[in-house]
Design a protein around this motif. Structure first.
Motif, PDB file in Angstrom:
ATOM      1  N   THR A  50       5.572  13.641 -61.828  1.00 15.69           N
ATOM      2  CA  THR A  50       4.402  13.769 -62.701  1.00 15.69           C
ATOM      3  C   THR A  50       4.501  12.813 -63.877  1.00 15.69           C
ATOM      4  O   THR A  50       3.533  12.136 -64.241  1.00 15.69           O
ATOM      5  CB  THR A  50       4.271  15.212 -63.212  1.00 15.69           C
ATOM      6  N   ALA A  93       3.796   9.359 -62.669  1.00 17.92           N
ATOM      7  CA  ALA A  93       2.358   9.165 -62.456  1.00 17.92           C
ATOM      8  C   ALA A  93       1.640   8.923 -63.777  1.00 17.92           C
ATOM      9  O   ALA A  93       0.817   8.006 -63.895  1.00 17.92           O
ATOM     10  CB  ALA A  93       1.770  10.382 -61.738  1.00 17.92           C
ATOM     11  N   TRP A 141      -3.167  13.248 -64.425  1.00 24.41           N
ATOM     12  CA  TRP A 141      -2.275  14.344 -64.044  1.00 24.41           C
ATOM     13  C   TRP A 141      -2.918  15.178 -62.937  1.00 24.41           C
ATOM     14  O   TRP A 141      -2.291  15.492 -61.919  1.00 24.41           O
ATOM     15  CB  TRP A 141      -1.984  15.192 -65.276  1.00 24.41           C
ATOM     16  N   HIS A 183      -3.113  13.207 -59.695  1.00 25.68           N
ATOM     17  CA  HIS A 183      -1.776  13.179 -59.086  1.00 25.68           C
ATOM     18  C   HIS A 183      -1.483  14.481 -58.351  1.00 25.68           C
ATOM     19  O   HIS A 183      -1.000  14.467 -57.211  1.00 25.68           O
ATOM     20  CB  HIS A 183      -0.738  12.942 -60.175  1.00 25.68           C
ATOM     21  N   GLY A 227       0.590  11.105 -54.326  1.00 24.20           N
ATOM     22  CA  GLY A 227      -0.038  11.563 -55.558  1.00 24.20           C
ATOM     23  C   GLY A 227       0.234  10.638 -56.730  1.00 24.20           C
ATOM     24  O   GLY A 227      -0.643  10.385 -57.560  1.00 24.20           O
ATOM     25  N   VAL A 228       1.460  10.124 -56.814  1.00 27.33           N
ATOM     26  CA  VAL A 228       1.800   9.173 -57.878  1.00 27.33           C
ATOM     27  C   VAL A 228       0.959   7.911 -57.749  1.00 27.33           C
ATOM     28  O   VAL A 228       0.353   7.431 -58.715  1.00 27.33           O
ATOM     29  CB  VAL A 228       3.303   8.829 -57.831  1.00 27.33           C
ATOM     30  N   ALA A 234      -2.786   8.373 -58.718  1.00 26.57           N
ATOM     31  CA  ALA A 234      -3.066   8.392 -60.157  1.00 26.57           C
ATOM     32  C   ALA A 234      -3.090   6.977 -60.729  1.00 26.57           C
ATOM     33  O   ALA A 234      -3.950   6.642 -61.554  1.00 26.57           O
ATOM     34  CB  ALA A 234      -2.016   9.232 -60.885  1.00 26.57           C
TER      35      ALA A 234
END
Length: 390
Positions: free
Chosen positions: A34, A37, A137, A140, A152-153, A156
């Motif tokens: 997270t 990202a 966020w 992601h 997901g990274v 973003a």
């Protein structure tokens, strides 16, 4: 920008099946992916701002003013400072009313400028920049929930290099809306329907595009009903809450103006009526043939991306939201140059390239993302320092 390596066991690159909507799972804690990202997204926006600052210095323009004091930003600031009730009459007789703009962003601008030593325009920038991080966020988390953490990274970061990503650094409402939409969709994927409905209602106070998000929640709930032949009370509650913000503002304008269709009349006066794509077709026909061919190619690419999203079997709420935002952006009679900006909340369009880049190693993914960030920043500087609206 650093993208976590696909060889690390904590960051899988294989595609994972999405969680069934309506089935609660244990909430994920903040993690290193997270932070990566968010850091990658922030880097893309800093690159864009740096390119704008250099270009503004070279041309003698005020880059900061272009971010907070032009076009729609001026309307939001006027609402924040004086409330609704302002309109202008153009030389051709068209009347533009500030009732075309939804109230959440100017309300936040007014609140921040009251609490902190800053004007409403600067407060709008602060809201937009903070919302950008919150949106990244949420995007992601949606990407990670559907196709794995590494995807997901990358998703973003890709949202931060969207062609009109410079709007994410402006005092505009698209970034705030995307933040609310992303977390609403993520809440659906996690089975938290009441939270999803509340976030959707807030999104409905931000932009008219919330109609696509409302449809995403409603169609997902309908699919659950067909599959399970029942709906939990929390799902019904969330679906009922979802349209309250959007409907509430439509009703407010109708009561204020004394007509149930007042909001749509206001939008029509701005040239934003729904015409099924007629204005877009006329715009293409009126272009010189090389430009018309280029635009048709861009629309074909957009259609291909939508088809890839369907073939990718994206989670239903995310897919419906993406298609809905694209549809709403294309069927209106709005100024053509704003349509790419209007489609920016449809971050699901970026999932196919995000999954593809997630399979690549860092020595490939990082240069590609950095190059896209520079290109997006250059386009943003060119547009912001030009004469036309984004």
């Amino acid at each position: 920008m650093f993208v976590p390596s696909p060889t690390r066991p904590t960051l899988p690159t294989r595609l994972t099946r999405p969680t069934t909507p309506g089935r609660p799972v244990r909430p994920a804690r903040p993690s290193r992916p997270t932070l990566i990202a968010l850091g990658g997204y922030a880097a893309t926006r800093l690159i864009g701002l740096a390119v704008l600052a250099i270009a503004a210095a070279a041309t003698g323009e005020d880059g900061l003013h272009r971010l907070k004091g032009r076009w729609d930003s001026v309307w939001y600031v006027r609402i924040a400072e004086h409330g609704y009730g302002y309109e202008i009459t153009l030389p051709n007789g068209d009347v533009h009313s500030d009732l075309a703009f939804f109230p959440l962003l100017p309300a936040l601008e007014r609140g921040l400028s009251t609490l902190l030593p800053m004007d409403a325009a600067t407060a709008g920038l602060l809201v937009s920049w903070a919302a950008g991080l919150v949106a990244a966020w949420g995007i992601h988390r949606c990407g990670a929930q559907a196709f794995g953490t590494r995807a997901g990274v990358v998703l973003a970061v890709l949202w931060g290099v969207y062609p009109t990503a410079f709007v994410q650094s402006m005092a505009y409402s698209e970034t705030l809306f995307t933040a609310l939409a992303a977390w609403s969709l993520y809440a659906v994927l996690r089975g938290r329907w009441i939270l999803a409905g509340a976030l959707c209602a807030a999104a409905g106070l931000t932009r008219p595009t919330a109609a696509a998000l409302i449809a995403a929640l409603g169609i997902t709930a309908l699919a659950m009903l067909v599959r399970d032949r029942r709906l939990p009370l929390r799902t019904v509650t969330g679906v009922l809450i979802a349209p309250l913000g959007w409907l509430g503002y439509i009703v407010y304008v109708g009561v204020r103006e004394g007509s149930p269709t007042a909001y749509f009349d206001v939008q029509a006066a701005w040239g934003n009526s729904i015409d099924g794509g007629v204005a877009l077709a006329r715009f293409i026909v009126g272009l010189p043939w090389p430009a018309a061919l280029g635009l048709c190619a861009a629309l074909a690419l957009l259609a291909w991306l939508v088809a890839l999203c369907i073939r990718q079997r994206q989670p239903l709420p995310l897919l419906v939201h993406t298609i809905g935002v694209v549809f709403v952006s294309l069927v209106g009679a709005a100024y053509f140059g704003s349509r790419p900006r209007l489609m920016m909340p449809a971050f699901g369009l970026l999932l196919p390239p995000a999954v593809a880049l997630a399979r690549a190693r860092n020595r490939t993914a990082v240069p590609v993302l950095a190059g896209l960030a520079l290109t997006s920043g250059a386009y943003g500087a060119f547009t912001l320092l030009g004469s036309g609206p984004p």
